[in-house]
Design an enzyme around this catalytic site. Sequence first.
Site, PDB file in Angstrom:
ATOM      1  N   SER A 192       0.802  -1.149   0.003  1.00 21.29           N
ATOM      2  CA  SER A 192       0.134   0.047  -0.083  1.00 21.29           C
ATOM      3  C   SER A 192       0.714   1.194   0.076  1.00 21.29           C
ATOM      4  O   SER A 192       1.794   1.316  -0.775  1.00 21.29           O
ATOM      5  CB  SER A 192      -1.167  -0.054   1.061  1.00 21.29           C
ATOM      6  OG  SER A 192      -2.067   0.709   1.047  1.00 21.29           O
TER       7      SER A 192
ATOM      8  N   ASP B 125      -8.838  -5.394  -5.964  1.00 23.56           N
ATOM      9  CA  ASP B 125      -8.435  -4.241  -5.029  1.00 23.56           C
ATOM     10  C   ASP B 125      -9.343  -3.057  -5.561  1.00 23.56           C
ATOM     11  O   ASP B 125      -8.730  -2.393  -6.634  1.00 23.56           O
ATOM     12  CB  ASP B 125      -7.041  -4.058  -5.230  1.00 23.56           C
ATOM     13  CG  ASP B 125      -6.497  -2.978  -4.123  1.00 23.56           C
ATOM     14  OD1 ASP B 125      -7.322  -2.373  -3.474  1.00 23.56           O
ATOM     15  OD2 ASP B 125      -5.173  -3.009  -3.685  1.00 23.56           O
TER      16      ASP B 125
ATOM     17  N   HIS C 226      -7.239  -5.884  -1.446  1.00 23.68           N
ATOM     18  CA  HIS C 226      -5.940  -4.969  -0.843  1.00 23.68           C
ATOM     19  C   HIS C 226      -5.248  -5.930   0.235  1.00 23.68           C
ATOM     20  O   HIS C 226      -5.360  -5.916   1.374  1.00 23.68           O
ATOM     21  CB  HIS C 226      -6.390  -3.780  -0.356  1.00 23.68           C
ATOM     22  CG  HIS C 226      -5.340  -2.765  -0.284  1.00 23.68           C
ATOM     23  ND1 HIS C 226      -4.616  -2.480  -1.336  1.00 23.68           N
ATOM     24  CD2 HIS C 226      -4.817  -2.118   0.744  1.00 23.68           C
ATOM     25  CE1 HIS C 226      -3.635  -1.452  -0.785  1.00 23.68           C
ATOM     26  NE2 HIS C 226      -3.948  -1.355   0.286  1.00 23.68           N
TER      27      HIS C 226
END
Length: 622
Positions: free
Chosen positions: A185, A291, A319
């Site tokens: 991320s 995602d 994610h």
Amino acid sequence: MLAGILAVAAAVVAAPQSAAKPRGSEPVYDFAQAVRETAWVDIGLDGDGDGRSDRVAADIIRPKEPAAEGKKVPVIMDASPYYSCCGRGNESELKTYDPSGRPVGFPLYYDNFFVPRGYAVVLVDLAGTNKSRGCTDIGGPSDINSARKVVDWLNGRANGYTTATGPARTNATWSTGAVGMIGKSYDGTVANGVAATGVDGLKTIVPIGAISSWYDYYRSDGASLRQGSPAGLAQTVSQRNGGQNCGAANQKLTSGATSNGDYNSFWLDRDYVQSASKVKASVLASHGLGDLNVKTINFGQWWEALNVERKIWLTQAGHVDPFDYRRSAWVDTLHKWFDHYLLGVDNGIEKTPGASVEREPDVWVDQAAWPAGSAVTLRPASGGTPGVGTLGTTAGTGTASFTDSSGQSSNSWAARPTETASGRVLFSTGALAKDLHVSGTAKVTVTATPSTSTARLSAILVDYGPATIRNYTGPKEGIKNEMTQSCWGASATGNDACYLNTSTDAVSVGLNIISRGWADLANHRSLSQESPLAPGQPYTMTFRLASTDHVVPQGHQLALIIGGTDGSFISGPSQYPKITVDLGKTSLALPVVGSGPSAVPAALPAAPAQIAPATVSGLERG
């Protein structure tokens, strides 16, 4: 004496003899005795305006034995804003320290696994977070310098200090200068950004679910995504910093990220794709095709711009870190990757297939590269039901209309594909005569006439047919936590190597939205400047859909849906219009492997079962 012999065998094994298979690094160093320390590195910026150059905290854990023998070690680095506010990994681990401030708990398994194998692990607090000075700027110069300058320090090119403000210097004499950056991320995003500077010493990066352009995190071809704001994210990650005042820095974030969706200098400073030609580091990437936080366009455009040795994993999950959806294979791959690019072990990892893709839950296939497809042009045409037509190679004629309004979503548009719907139009291939492998980034060109001076456009690709997929819109986006643990490396007091095991969260569906895209029609000429829309006038705009790799099975149908405001993802216009689409001037550029879809006429399912709509939220989920 024995320790010395073991140390020699540790990190880089001597060149293999004749037919001997190359060995990788082995866990021969004592993790409990590892050196744990902090260096503060000067990044050459004054983000908090206190008149002093900002220093960022780099918490270090490294094996003790190599330094005692005059040997140096390479570095695995994770630079993050989340070490005190939100935590890292599936279990949201935070850094911990003893009463003297010495680092004890290092989030994730990198230290437990790699330090005994002859690596140092360095966890960097981005400027303005945890123990670092300065202010975060959400992907801008402060964030990127926070990590780039640590790479410089590890190579003897930047100043490091023993405290946040004091004059005593410290040097990384124990470092070989070879650095690999990793992170999920935001952390992986910083790795992308540092690689895009071309900094010497950065040998490889491992971005997981990472952003390549912050514009494409907060905006989509002129439309504003419902992702919060840079200033809001900055406030979240800096809430436990050292007390510095970042009000002025946050105001710059607010003024730079204009609400109209235009691409400006603020976004250019945070667009690493524009500097992809500077990347020298190899890349091992992973991204979830489901995602809906860091949209897949971020890996797609980055991947196609790179010209380095690289490999990518694409999962059906959202994610999610590969440690939590394919743990053993991922750790083995990561071990070989770092051994090859940081230690020089000739283990052949760079010769393995360029892409590994999850086709069904826990069913993986290798392919030579991603993207594997090239574009074919498909065109919509009217059918027997208003607003429901066909998608093929022959251009249609006439028009189709829908009326935009608040409260609409891509899931509701897809739910009843045989019916006329006021908020969208739908075009389907018919039943596929053979599998259709979609691999790459699709683009849709729409010629639309709005009834008002403001208009949004959305487009989605839907695979209609029964399937079992990872539940990427579920609570943990395709995985479930189990009650058991497994351990990955050595443990020490306050820093264990054991993590909850996970399993696959799968769901049976009748449709699967495989790609989404959104745009502001006012940006039809340029993403940098809106053009006023005249009601009743046609405008042509091309915009991107999310990058993907998906096989639509034989017998399923692929549909293109065009609508207005997909309220689950984008903000609506000031006036919702009726939009008329010119079918003869509308098309889909679809990246496919082999020829385009071969299909026969077939009815769509009236109301296929579907997965629940996802909740879109910011990177603090990372």
